[in-house]
Scaffold this active site. Structure first.
Site, PDB file in Angstrom:
ATOM      1  N   HIS A  50       0.852  -1.185   0.000  1.00  0.00           N
ATOM      2  CA  HIS A  50       0.000   0.000   0.000  1.00  0.00           C
ATOM      3  C   HIS A  50       0.892   1.241   0.000  1.00  0.00           C
ATOM      4  CE1 HIS A  50       0.683  -0.813   4.378  1.00  0.00           C
ATOM      5  NE2 HIS A  50       0.985   0.471   4.330  1.00  0.00           N
TER       6      HIS A  50
HETATM    7  C1  T46 Z   1       3.118   0.764   6.901  1.00  0.00           C
HETATM    8  C2  T46 Z   1       3.866  -0.484   7.181  1.00  0.00           C
HETATM    9  C3  T46 Z   1       5.339  -0.245   7.367  1.00  0.00           C
HETATM   10  C4  T46 Z   1      -4.373  -0.097  13.087  1.00  0.00           C
HETATM   11  O1  T46 Z   1      -5.544  -0.241  13.501  1.00  0.00           O
HETATM   12  N1  T46 Z   1      -3.577   0.875  13.613  1.00  0.00           N
HETATM   13  C5  T46 Z   1      -2.296   1.079  13.200  1.00  0.00           C
HETATM   14  O2  T46 Z   1      -1.612   1.999  13.707  1.00  0.00           O
HETATM   15  C6  T46 Z   1      -1.759   0.215  12.172  1.00  0.00           C
HETATM   16  C7  T46 Z   1      -0.338   0.424  11.681  1.00  0.00           C
HETATM   17  C8  T46 Z   1      -2.570  -0.764  11.655  1.00  0.00           C
HETATM   18  N2  T46 Z   1      -3.844  -0.920  12.108  1.00  0.00           N
HETATM   19  C9  T46 Z   1      -4.676  -1.997  11.574  1.00  0.00           C
HETATM   20  C10 T46 Z   1      -5.001  -1.908  10.086  1.00  0.00           C
HETATM   21  C11 T46 Z   1      -5.117  -3.353   9.673  1.00  0.00           C
HETATM   22  O3  T46 Z   1      -6.416  -3.813   9.919  1.00  0.00           O
HETATM   23  O4  T46 Z   1      -3.953  -3.217  11.743  1.00  0.00           O
HETATM   24  C12 T46 Z   1      -4.153  -4.074  10.639  1.00  0.00           C
HETATM   25  C13 T46 Z   1      -2.816  -4.440   9.995  1.00  0.00           C
HETATM   26  O5  T46 Z   1      -2.293  -3.298   9.294  1.00  0.00           O
HETATM   27  P1  T46 Z   1      -1.633  -3.414   7.845  1.00  0.00           P
HETATM   28  O6  T46 Z   1      -2.172  -4.571   7.113  1.00  0.00           O
HETATM   29  O7  T46 Z   1      -1.733  -2.074   7.186  1.00  0.00           O
HETATM   30  O8  T46 Z   1      -0.098  -3.720   8.248  1.00  0.00           O
HETATM   31  P2  T46 Z   1       1.186  -3.742   7.337  1.00  0.00           P
HETATM   32  O9  T46 Z   1       2.232  -4.440   8.124  1.00  0.00           O
HETATM   33  O10 T46 Z   1       0.889  -4.226   5.979  1.00  0.00           O
HETATM   34  O11 T46 Z   1       1.574  -2.178   7.195  1.00  0.00           O
HETATM   35  C14 T46 Z   1       1.963  -1.420   8.332  1.00  0.00           C
HETATM   36  C15 T46 Z   1       1.260  -0.055   8.372  1.00  0.00           C
HETATM   37  O12 T46 Z   1      -0.165  -0.228   8.305  1.00  0.00           O
HETATM   38  C16 T46 Z   1       1.671   0.835   7.229  1.00  0.00           C
HETATM   39  O13 T46 Z   1       1.256   2.160   7.446  1.00  0.00           O
HETATM   40  O14 T46 Z   1       3.634   1.666   6.276  1.00  0.00           O
HETATM   41  O15 T46 Z   1       3.370  -1.225   8.294  1.00  0.00           O
END
Ligand code: T46
Length: 133
Positions: A50
């Site tokens: 993303h």
């Molecule tokens: C990024 C990379 C480096 C939250 O509710 N609060 C938060 O602060 C974060 C970071 C995530 N979430 C929720 C959103 C999703 O439902 O936790 C779940 C997992 O997040 P995501 O799939 O976006 O995680 P990654 O590891 O793919 O990405 C994360 C960050 O979201 C993103 O901003 O830059 O780490």
């Protein structure tokens, strides 16, 4: 120009061990509103896929290693994160992917904004449209 912007973090370690201190608006170009960490990612898993419309972040690999791929819609670069003494700055409108997590990888992330799902661009074609110069 490379998309990899690694910031040297102040190493205050001594013969007792390591210590790194990071001050907002001094070592990183934004005030920190949120901190999160990613750990125990399974080795065969990739994360990210993303971009963010506004969010800026500093990613520090405080333990282990992983590969970060960054893409601004024109060019793509990657870097291995494997030291707590450097932080990777990720600007807005950069597509990121994280691969090759070691078992002990811990990524500490300092973020410029509170969590906001509407700031995410999770579709690559939509990202390319937004990233167009
Ligand atoms: C990024 C990379 C480096 C939250 O509710 N609060 C938060 O602060 C974060 C970071 C995530 N979430 C929720 C959103 C999703 O439902 O936790 C779940 C997992 O997040 P995501 O799939 O976006 O995680 P990654 O590891 O793919 O990405 C994360 C960050 O979201 C993103 O901003 O830059 O780490």
């Amino acid at each position: 120009m490379s998309l990899i912007n690694l910031v040297d973090l102040p190493d205050l370690g001594d013969d007792r061990g390591g210590l790194v201190s990071i001050e907002a608006n001094k070592h990183i170009p934004f005030a920190v509103k949120r901190v999160y960490y990613i750990f125990k990612t399974h080795e065969d898993v990739a994360r990210g896929f993303h971009a963010h419309k506004e969010l800026k972040q500093l990613v520090i690999c405080v333990s282990g290693s992983c590969k970060m791929v960054m893409d601004n819609g024109i060019s793509k670069d990657d870097v291995i994160l494997n030291t707590p003494k450097k932080g990777l700055l990720i600007d807005s409108l950069v597509w990121r992917e994280m691969h090759d997590f070691s078992e002990d990888c811990v990524l500490l992330v300092l973020a410029s904004e509170y969590y906001d799902e509407s700031d995410y661009i999770r579709n690559y074609d939509e990202f390319l449209k937004k990233a167009e110069p």
